[in-house]
Motif scaffolding. Structure first.
Motif: not given
Length: 257
Positions: A50-61
């Motif tokens: 999940i954290r490897s995805v570089k997109d400002s729309r993604v919010k990771v918890y």
């Protein structure tokens, strides 16, 4: 300005599939989205993917302690900011134009609480669809099929924590009974069939647990007076669910991984 659509992915041990799911969301023709991904303390490298995805729309918890399915699903909902919401399991996928088509239906029909795709139902009356779903089969489908109006969600409440597995079914019934639903006669998503998924394990090895939950679900909505169900209706629904589970279990063993 397009209304913001919040797409939620509750994730747990989905490292092998979740990137494909995320990509199917980020590559939508509809651009005003936020992607809320909540990792429920996975034991594999799901969080790293999940954290490897570089997109400002993604919010990771990340949950420091495992909340379980219903707890994590509700946490996903609580973190959304959009006017419309889609919750997608971490191994399912959306067609590229799915959110655009579903969001347009929401905008054009203000009384609609729930938009669903990939179905052949003809009724638009929520109570009729809810009753048929309880008696015969879940016409609402998996979370990936549906888009929710957030204002309607705030009225009916989040997922019922008394259910372990069919919490989404209960949610769809509540939303349908509180307003209209809009049905799109078009396949806009993909539901992955796996023996090792929650659905596969439940129907394959723990089908008695599923049937018990289904019985409680039917009784819950029969007792609130919104859906008229007789004792015969309840008994038939439980019997039919048992038969369907056996048949689906056989199919999973023969044709799924």
């Amino acid at each position: 300005m397009e209304p913001l659509v919040s797409v939620c992915i509750p994730a747990y041990n989905n490292a092998g599939y979740i990137r494909e799911t995320i990509d199917s969301i980020l590559n939508q023709t509809y651009h005003n989205i936020e992607l809320v991904v909540v990792d429920d303390n996975s034991k594999d490298n799901t969080l790293d993917v999940i954290r490897s995805v570089k997109d400002s729309r993604v919010k990771v918890y990340h949950n420091e302690e495992n909340l379980g399915m219903v707890g994590n699903w509700n946490k996903c909902l609580s973190l959304t900011s959009g006017e419309y919401i889609k919750l997608i399991c971490a191994d399912d996928m959306l067609d590229q134009n799915a959110i655009e088509i579903e969001a347009r239906a929401m905008q054009q029909h203000p009384t609609v609480n729930l938009v669903e795709s990939d179905t052949r139902l003809v009724e638009v009356n929520g109570k009729k669809v809810a009753k048929k779903s309880l008696l015969i089969q879940n016409f609402f489908g998996a979370p990936v099929n549906n888009m929710i109006r957030k204002s309607a969600l705030e009225k009916v409440g989040y997922f019922d924590e008394s259910f372990t597995y069919i919490l989404d079914f209960d949610m769809w019934v509540r939303l349908a009974c509180s307003g209209d639903i809009y049905i799109i006669h078009q396949q806009l998503n993909s539901f992955r069939i796996r023996n090792d998924s929650n659905t596969g394990n439940l129907i394959g090895e723990n089908r008695d647990v599923y049937v018990d939950e289904h019985k409680r679900l039917v009784e819950k909505h029969a007792s609130n007076g919104v859906i008229k169900l007789s004792k015969f209706d309840i008994g038939f629904s439980v019997w039919f669910r048992k038969v369907r589970n056996v048949l689906i279990g056989i199919y999973l063993k023969l044709f799924s991984k």
